[in-house]
Design an enzyme around this catalytic site. Structure first.
Site: not given
Length: 287
Positions: A123, A144, A156, A194
């Site tokens: 991540s 991800h 992702e 993130n």
């Protein structure tokens, strides 16, 4: 390169929350799965989690009993790394530490066919650095998944410096074949999710620590004010406070103090209060 049409078996490294979730989703979409972890207790825990989740989907009329049983039968748990050799694509979901991931990818490079895609569920960590541990950086890509994998629709896709366009296209196709919707990010710290999420969570924790509002009001305010399903403290508990701390620290190391983890977050992790998985975080939970 292996194509989507030729994939029969998906290899998953890691049987924790993310690994077991990826294995479950792959199996429910018709793939055979080999899920590997370093100890049998971890493998057994991952398989138990999958069974509970499948049963819950059946109870909630989101999956038929026959389909749930078939998905369960498609998953093989193992502690033997060489069992991954029969996979046609591999998704790594081990601990979020660069040294560990590089070691895993070096081993994957040795045991798997040299034309298959090796994906990482990281991540925050650099795809380029992970790929450098292999002799096939063009076939290494970030896929991800969001947590929980079975319920979250987004994935992702992250291209490293040497990831080929064909590999990126394959990653999109593979995730979409699992029923997900994808977006793409360059290989920058934290990618898209993130990079935005960690400061949001940490600022919520600081608000609570400073006494600006109660934890309940902070979460309620963010849910009602921005139409998100969880507020920052509730979401931190759900993710795992240790995971939030690690991600925040990684971003701080790469991007500076604007991503510095909140003091109260560090204190909670030091106390062993990691959220839902330990029963105590910012809230109390049945373990």
């Amino acid at each position: 390169m292996v194509t989507l049409d030729t994939i029969q078996t998906v290899g998953v490294l890691g049987a924790g929350r993310m690994g077991s979730g990826i294995a479950q989703v792959a199996a429910t979409h018709g793939y055979d799965v080999v899920m590997r972890d370093i100890e049998q207790t971890y493998v057994d825990a991952g398989l138990d989690t999958i069974e509970r989740n499948l049963n819950r989907l059946v109870t909630n009329d989101r999956l038929g009993r026959a389909d749930a049983n078939a998905a369960s039968e498609r998953i093989t748990g193992t502690t033997e790394f060489d069992d991954i050799a029969r996979a046609d694509v591999v998704v790594e979901a081990v601990v979020e530490e660069m040294a560990v991931k590089k070691e895993v990818f070096r081993d994957l490079d040795d045991v798997t066919d040299d034309d298959i895609v090796l994906a990482t569920n990281t991540s925050t960590l650099s795809i380029t650095s992970i790929a450098a541990a292999t002799a096939r950086p063009d076939l290494v890509v970030g896929i991800h998944f969001m947590n929980p994998v079975s319920l979250m629709n987004g994935v992702e896709i992250v291209a490293g410096e040497k990831t080929s366009e064909e590999t990126v296209a394959f990653a999109h196709d593979f995730a979409e074949d699992l029923g997900k919707t994808t977006w793409e990010s360059d290989d920058k710290p934290g990618f898209v999710v993130n990079r935005v999420l960690m400061p949001w969570i940490n600022e919520g924790i600081r608000l609570y620590d400073e006494g600006t509002a109660t934890k309940t009001d902070i979460d309620r305010g963010m849910k009602l004010g921005t139409n998100v399903p969880m507020g920052p403290l509730e979401l931190a508990d759900h993710i795992g406070l240790d995971v939030v701390l690690d991600a925040s620290q990684t971003l701080t190391d790469e991007l500076g103090d604007r991503y510095k983890p909140a003091y109260l977050l560090k204190r909670k992790v030091e106390a062993g209060d990691l959220g839902k998985k330990t029963g105590t975080g910012f809230y109390e939970y049945d373990r």
